[in-house]
Motif scaffolding. Structure first.
Motif, PDB file in Angstrom:
ATOM      1  N   CYS A 248       0.857  -1.183   0.000  1.00 24.03           N
ATOM      2  CA  CYS A 248       0.000   0.000   0.000  1.00 24.03           C
ATOM      3  C   CYS A 248       0.891   1.229   0.000  1.00 24.03           C
ATOM      4  O   CYS A 248       1.693   1.420   0.914  1.00 24.03           O
ATOM      5  N   TRP A 249       0.759   2.032  -1.034  1.00 24.17           N
ATOM      6  CA  TRP A 249       1.581   3.225  -1.195  1.00 24.17           C
ATOM      7  C   TRP A 249       0.807   4.451  -0.715  1.00 24.17           C
ATOM      8  O   TRP A 249      -0.293   4.723  -1.183  1.00 24.17           O
ATOM      9  N   ARG A 250       1.407   5.195   0.195  1.00 25.78           N
ATOM     10  CA  ARG A 250       0.785   6.413   0.716  1.00 25.78           C
ATOM     11  C   ARG A 250       1.199   7.601  -0.148  1.00 25.78           C
ATOM     12  O   ARG A 250       2.390   7.841  -0.362  1.00 25.78           O
ATOM     13  N   ILE A 251       0.214   8.324  -0.640  1.00 24.64           N
ATOM     14  CA  ILE A 251       0.464   9.499  -1.486  1.00 24.64           C
ATOM     15  C   ILE A 251      -0.087  10.702  -0.733  1.00 24.64           C
ATOM     16  O   ILE A 251      -1.214  11.141  -0.957  1.00 24.64           O
ATOM     17  N   ASP A 252       0.705  11.218   0.187  1.00 27.18           N
ATOM     18  CA  ASP A 252       0.154  12.196   1.124  1.00 27.18           C
ATOM     19  C   ASP A 252       1.128  13.289   1.547  1.00 27.18           C
ATOM     20  O   ASP A 252       0.876  13.990   2.530  1.00 27.18           O
ATOM     21  N   GLY A 253       2.238  13.438   0.830  1.00 30.45           N
ATOM     22  CA  GLY A 253       3.178  14.493   1.191  1.00 30.45           C
ATOM     23  C   GLY A 253       3.774  14.344   2.570  1.00 30.45           C
ATOM     24  O   GLY A 253       4.224  15.328   3.166  1.00 30.45           O
ATOM     25  N   GLY A 254       3.766  13.122   3.089  1.00 32.53           N
ATOM     26  CA  GLY A 254       4.286  12.877   4.432  1.00 32.53           C
ATOM     27  C   GLY A 254       3.278  13.132   5.533  1.00 32.53           C
ATOM     28  O   GLY A 254       3.613  13.050   6.721  1.00 32.53           O
ATOM     29  N   GLY A 255       2.019  13.429   5.151  1.00 34.72           N
ATOM     30  CA  GLY A 255       1.015  13.775   6.158  1.00 34.72           C
ATOM     31  C   GLY A 255       0.765  12.681   7.178  1.00 34.72           C
ATOM     32  O   GLY A 255       0.513  12.973   8.352  1.00 34.72           O
ATOM     33  N   SER A 256       0.829  11.421   6.763  1.00 33.58           N
ATOM     34  CA  SER A 256       0.584  10.328   7.705  1.00 33.58           C
ATOM     35  C   SER A 256       1.762  10.104   8.645  1.00 33.58           C
ATOM     36  O   SER A 256       1.656   9.333   9.592  1.00 33.58           O
TER      37      SER A 256
END
Length: 288
Positions: A248-256
């Motif tokens: 699962c790839w997170r695409i969130d600008g480091g937000g998580s």
């Protein structure tokens, strides 16, 4: 103008991909990028007029698409839709499981019907689409599935029904990646963070100020674009990701990864990528 993908031209020439929720937002953007890279795209959505409109856009841009109305929560509807898509296009190479929906509420404000509606949309519907894509086509030919989930790590306060469903979808992704690997099928997920997409306009007026403040919680201090999600989806569908499955790839600008302990000052050198020539800014972000 045409879609300015970061991936090589003709990457998906001759291939067929289903995109659920293809009538708006990330699904619409992904469908456009796939078509621009040579794929035939089967748009699936509950409202025929929405997928028809995107089909017309893609054809206007010299791409190939079909439009299909389907309630992904209904097993027989899903089975018939996948069958019709394969019959029309002659093959199926992959699925983008993008359709979803939720409403904002604390847990105590969610009744059983509301809970089950969101879970059926965000978990059961994704399972049904993936299962039918696999059993009707991919089990014989191989292919790739990308499930769109959400940033639900650490809980999802205010949308607990969606958080539970999305977490379930990540686990389903991991299970399917193992069970379907012998057939040459890869299954991955992407988890978009705060993306400037049309879905933001579906929330009630009292949430507008909160939506506008979301970029402040992202380390790179901005929201993402639909193109920044689509490019990862397309990569995971491609042969460049041939050894990636069950992830699962997170695409969130480091937000998580953010922490209330660590300060997040203004950021620089973080220009967004936006290859989608038909992208529009959500009304909630463009209003004064």
């Amino acid at each position: 103008m045409s879609y300015q993908s970061v991936l090589r031209p003709g990457l998906f020439e001759g291939r067929v991909y289903i995109v659920t929720g293809g009538g708006s937002g990330i699904g619409r953007c992904t469908a456009h990028e796939l078509a621009a890279l040579g794929a035939q795209v089967a748009l699936v959505g509950r409202k025929q007029e929405k997928v028809d409109a995107v089909k017309a856009e893609i054809e206007e841009d010299d791409g190939t698409a079909s439009a299909h109305s389907c309630d992904i929560r209904e097993e027989e509807s899903v089975r018939a839709t996948v069958k019709a898509i394969i019959a029309e296009h002659g093959r199926l190479d992959g699925l983008v499981n993008n359709a979803g929906g939720q409403f904002a509420s604390p847990l105590t404000g969610i009744n059983q019907k509301g809970w089950e509606t969101v879970v059926r949309t965000n978990l059961t519907g994704g399972f049904l689409m993936a299962r039918e894509a696999y059993t009707q086509a991919l089990s014989k030919t191989g292919g790739s599935i990308v499930n769109i989930v959400a940033d639900m790590w650490g809980g999802m306060p205010g949308m607990g029904h969606s958080g539970a469903a999305r977490a379930g979808m990540v686990n389903f992704t991991q299970t399917a990646a193992v069970e379907w690997a012998p057939s040459g099928v890869r299954v991955n997920a992407v988890a978009p963070g705060w993306i400037a997409s049309s879905g933001m306009d579906n929330y009630p007026a009292h949430m507008k100020s909160w939506i506008r403040s979301l970029a402040d919680a992202v380390p790179i201090k901005r929201m993402g674009t639909e193109s920044e999600v689509s490019s990862v989806i397309c990569f995971l569908l491609s042969e460049g990701a041939a050894f990636i499955s069950g992830d699962c790839w997170r695409i969130d600008g480091g937000g998580s990864q953010g922490s209330r302990i660590w300060p997040m000052p203004n950021a620089k050198n973080n220009e967004p990528y936006n290859g989608f020539h038909r992208a529009t800014t959500p009304k909630v972000l463009s209003e004064d």
